[in-house]
Design a protein around this motif. Structure first.
Motif, short mmCIF file in Angstrom:
data_model
loop_
_atom_site.label_atom_id
_atom_site.label_comp_id
_atom_site.label_asym_id
_atom_site.label_seq_id
_atom_site.Cartn_x
_atom_site.Cartn_y
_atom_site.Cartn_z
N GLU A 214 0.83 -1.20 0.00
CA GLU A 214 0.00 0.00 0.00
C GLU A 214 0.87 1.26 0.00
O GLU A 214 0.65 2.19 -0.78
N VAL A 215 1.89 1.22 0.87
CA VAL A 215 2.82 2.36 0.93
C VAL A 215 3.56 2.51 -0.41
O VAL A 215 3.68 3.62 -0.95
N MET A 216 4.03 1.42 -0.93
CA MET A 216 4.81 1.47 -2.18
C MET A 216 3.99 2.08 -3.32
O MET A 216 4.48 2.90 -4.10
N LEU A 217 2.72 1.66 -3.40
CA LEU A 217 1.88 2.15 -4.49
C LEU A 217 1.57 3.64 -4.33
O LEU A 217 1.28 4.33 -5.31
N LYS A 218 1.63 4.12 -3.07
CA LYS A 218 1.44 5.56 -2.85
C LYS A 218 2.67 6.34 -3.28
O LYS A 218 2.59 7.42 -3.84
#
Lengths: 345, 82, 365
Positions: A214-218
């Motif tokens: 989730e963090v990476m995609l942000k």
């Protein structure tokens, strides 16, 4: 009546263990038997899960069966593995995991207390990933007809509209990030097997990767594909992507991290860690411009603090993975055709 | 042939047992290894282990000499190139 | 890991390669006798660093590959007997016999167990008094002391349910037979470091003297092998033919006398068939008569099996260094690790497996 088998004759008359090892025989089995028979566009993508639209909502759906021996191993057990494994497959599709199913195939005589322990750790694991186990099934087989307990989990999640992860997005120049040390899970499981008894602090890396993803995609809108290198190890996942994307990949061996004791166990047993399973790591293909900033963000997450850029997509070697060895030479990093066995030679 | 790996003897399990076994530490992986073939083995020494048996000690001095000799050869090559 | 990482160091590799490249080497053939050395050469693709004039020839040093097919058939037949737990090193499980492999009979229900050490087989015998434990003792001089020690331990602890199927071979007679054969011109040999750990280096000296060939007792890491090649090349250039010990950190002149004594207290030398090579005189070890109650061949009825080797397989020529795996028509087509025709394709250190698993970039089509 037509008695002809609709499935083409296979090279092997019987299923071998190697058909389940994640190597080239597994691939062949999937291609020749399953994809050929079930034959549809979504399946043909061969992702960790299928991504499709229902009434304008983009969903991801996946399933996985867990047959680990022993069922309790350093760092985890079959129950949490079954939850995290499916959650991770959804995460690799870019999905936010929502609901799981759980099916149990239990061998007659299995201890009730052990079952309770496994189920309790599944509940804890599900809470940790913010998913609920909402349906399931139980079958009991006669003693000797199964090995203690097998668990199947399926999962469903929602994929944000803008997220599109697929090997077909991979482009020349993409950097490849690996989120940490490799081979921890496979070696932890091996270390727990009685006939290879050795003592070590090696623990399985089994962990849920959905928060990290989730963090990476942000952080980056330019992530092209994600994979968790489970069965078959890093080598199998990279080969799968290279082949699906028809891209050439170069991997630098000196960038791939191994815990000291995992490396020692591999040396001792004569195993190549590049082919050994992980359960809490991912590989990410991202545009070169975004690689550094993504790496910095990933390292802030405790599950990915050892992240490293291990390689890149190049214009040569289409469909293949090339390993730059520790001493600077190059060779092809192929799929293994058979499961590695501990060896003396 | 014959995969053998160096490890450090960290404990002799029982001086009098037969076969004589030792705990050998391979960078954090500990295995019980038979040391019958090396009667004068001492804790702290490195041994080469094959199929659970220590075949010989690893001589640290020899290793250091060898590695130093290779590096010295480099100096000679560099000087030649100057 | 200490004593391993230093020998995989890129800088040291470069120094040695520079030295090798600086020599004016004529076309030469160097044979690495040991299969583990072959694997290091392929796994690190050392040939990429060497002058084209140096031709590395892969030797017969894979105990699994040279175990005769008849012996594998015997093992398979024993494994299928009632109340038997058949134990073997992992390497042997996939090796094809005439019809089957140990792995396949295991899949059909035989109790075949992979072990790491012969002492594991002893433990199984103690834990399963109502079963007969058969241990498949294969290997060269490196493994023979451990195999012998298991029989001595079984005797000492009065085990009556422990048996050994012995198929052990000795390296010096095999090397001599290769040098006698005249089929291939070898200019230098890299001798197997771990065999010499047990045997010492005297036999190497005798061979280098008799055949006027330089021998370098060599270790198993990239730095070891490149240094072995450098030492060999220098000797060839200066017309010397001595035995040099590159692997001094482990190998001594006398070897391990206690290990040698253990081998010969249990085993005696016999003639032995090598798969692909045929009979080599005095190249095997069999169990001495006084230990015959541990000898599986003497305590079980083994149905005579007609052994059947696939005629298309050129393993014999590969094991003698006459051909390379990719010279074989079957290689990677009809013969792969999942459907092996010959043993070198499945043994973890077989030359064919090394060529299959570690392809070079220029072999891409």
């Amino acid at each position: 009546m037509n008695m002809d088998c609709p499935i083409p004759e296979n090279e092997f008359e019987k299923i071998l263990l190697a058909h389940g090892s994640g190597g080239s025989l597994t691939g062949k089995l999937i291609q020749d038997i399953f994809i050929k028979s079930f034959n549809n566009d979504l399946l043909a993508k061969e992702h960790d899960g299928a991504v499709f639209n229902i009434d304008g909502k983009k969903l991801a759906f996946t399933t996985d069966s867990f047959v680990v021996n022993p069922i309790f191993f350093p760092g985890g057990n079959i129950g949490e593995l079954a939850v995290y494994g499916t959650v991770n497959d959804l995460a690799m599709c870019g999905a936010k995991p929502l609901y799981l199913s759980a099916s149990f195939i239990i061998e007659e005589g299995f201890e009730m207390e052990t079952l309770q322990q496994i189920v309790a750790s599944m509940k804890t694991a599900a809470d940790k990933c913010n998913v609920q186990i909402i349906t399931g099934d139980t079958k009991v087989v006669e003693k000797g007809k199964g090995d203690k307990i097998f668990i199947n989990t399926s999962g469903i999640g929602i994929v944000p509209d803008e997220v599109d992860l697929s090997p077909s997005n991979v482009k020349e120049g993409d950097k490849i990030i690996l989120s940490g040390t490799i081979a921890d899970h496979g070696i932890a499981v091996l270390s727990a097997r009685e006939n290879l008894a050795f003592q070590s602090e090696i623990k399985s890396d089994t962990a849920p990767l959905n928060d990290l993803v989730e963090v990476m995609l942000k952080v980056s809108k330019n992530i092209h594909v994600l994979r968790d290198p489970t069965r078959g190890g890093l080598a199998a996942s990279l080969n799968e992507i290279a082949s699906k994307a028809a891209a050439g990949i170069i991997i630098h061996q000196d960038k791939i991290k191994l815990k000291n004791e995992v490396k020692a166990a591999c040396e001792l047993l004569g195993l190549d860690p590049l082919y050994i399973a992980n359960e809490g790591k991912l590989i990410c293909f991202v545009t070169p411009d975004d690689a550094e900033k993504l790496l910095i963000e990933m390292r802030k997450n405790s599950l990915a603090k050892n992240s490293e850029i291990i390689g890149e997509v190049v214009n040569e070697y289409k469909g293949k993975v090339v390993l730059k060895t520790l001493i600077g030479t190059k060779r092809i990093l192929d799929l293994h055709t058979v499961e590695q066995l501990p060896r003396i030679c | 042939m014959c995969l053998a790996i160096p490890g450090k003897v960290q404990k002799i399990i029982d001086e009098k047992s037969s076969p004589k076994m030792a705990e050998v530490n391979f960078d954090g992986v500990i295995k019980h290894v038979c040391v019958d073939f090396i009667p004068d083995i001492k804790v702290g020494e490195y041994v080469m282990v094959h199929v659970g048996f220590a075949l010989n000690k690893v001589d640290e001095k020899e290793a250091l000499n060898q590695l130093k000799a290779i590096s010295t050869a480099e100096d000679i090559i560099r000087k030649k190139m100057k | 890991m200490k004593f391993l990482d230093e020998y995989r160091d890129a800088e040291k590799v470069k120094i040695l390669v520079d030295q090798i490249q600086s020599l004016n080497i004529p076309p030469i053939n160097i044979m690495e006798v040991c299969g583990s050395q072959t694997h290091t050469i392929l796994k690190y693709n050392l040939e990429e660093l060497l002058p084209a004039n140096i031709n590395l020839i892969h030797g017969p040093g894979c105990p699994v590959c040279v175990t005769p097919i008849g012996m594998i058939d015997k093992a398979i037949s024993l494994a299928q007997k009632k109340d038997v737990i058949f134990t073997s090193y992992g390497d042997m499980l996939r090796i094809p016999g005439s019809k089957n492999s140990l792995m396949k009979v295991k899949a059909s229900g035989a109790d075949v167990r992979m072990i790491y050490s012969p002492l594991d087989a002893i433990r199984l015998a103690k834990e399963n008094p109502d079963k007969k434990i058969i241990f498949f003792a294969i290997g060269f001089e490196t493994t023979a002391p451990a195999n012998a020690a298991s029989i001595l331990t079984a005797k000492k602890t009065k085990l009556t349910n422990f048996f050994v199927l012995s198929s052990q071979v000795l390296i010096p007679p095999a090397v001599q037979s290769l040098l006698d054969s005249d089929l291939i011109k070898l200019n230098a040999l890299l001798a197997p470091g771990h065999v010499c750990t047990v045997t010492g280096t005297k036999w190497c000296g005798e061979i280098s003297n008799h055949y006027k060939i330089p021998i370098t007792v060599t270790g198993f890491e990239p730095v070891d092998i490149l240094e072995g090649i450098l030492i060999s090349a220098k000797q060839i250039l200066s017309n010397e033919h001595d035995t040099v010990n590159q692997y001094k950190r482990v190998v001594t002149k006398d070897g391990n006398l206690k290990a040698q004594e253990t081998i010969y207290s249990v085993f005696e030398i016999c003639h032995r068939n090598w798969r692909g090579l045929g009979e080599i005189k005095n190249s095997g070890l069999r169990i001495r008569n006084e230990f015959s109650h541990f000898d599986a061949e003497k305590n079980f009825e083994i149905n005579s099996v007609t052994t059947n080797e696939d005629e298309r397989c050129i393993a014999g020529e590969i094991l003698q260094g006459l051909k390379k795996p990719n010279d074989c028509k079957l290689f990677s087509k009809d013969c792969t690790p999942t459907k092996p025709v010959g043993a070198p394709m499945v043994s973890s250190e077989g030359a064919c497996a090394a060529y299959f698993n570690y392809r070079k970039v220029n072999e891409l089509v």
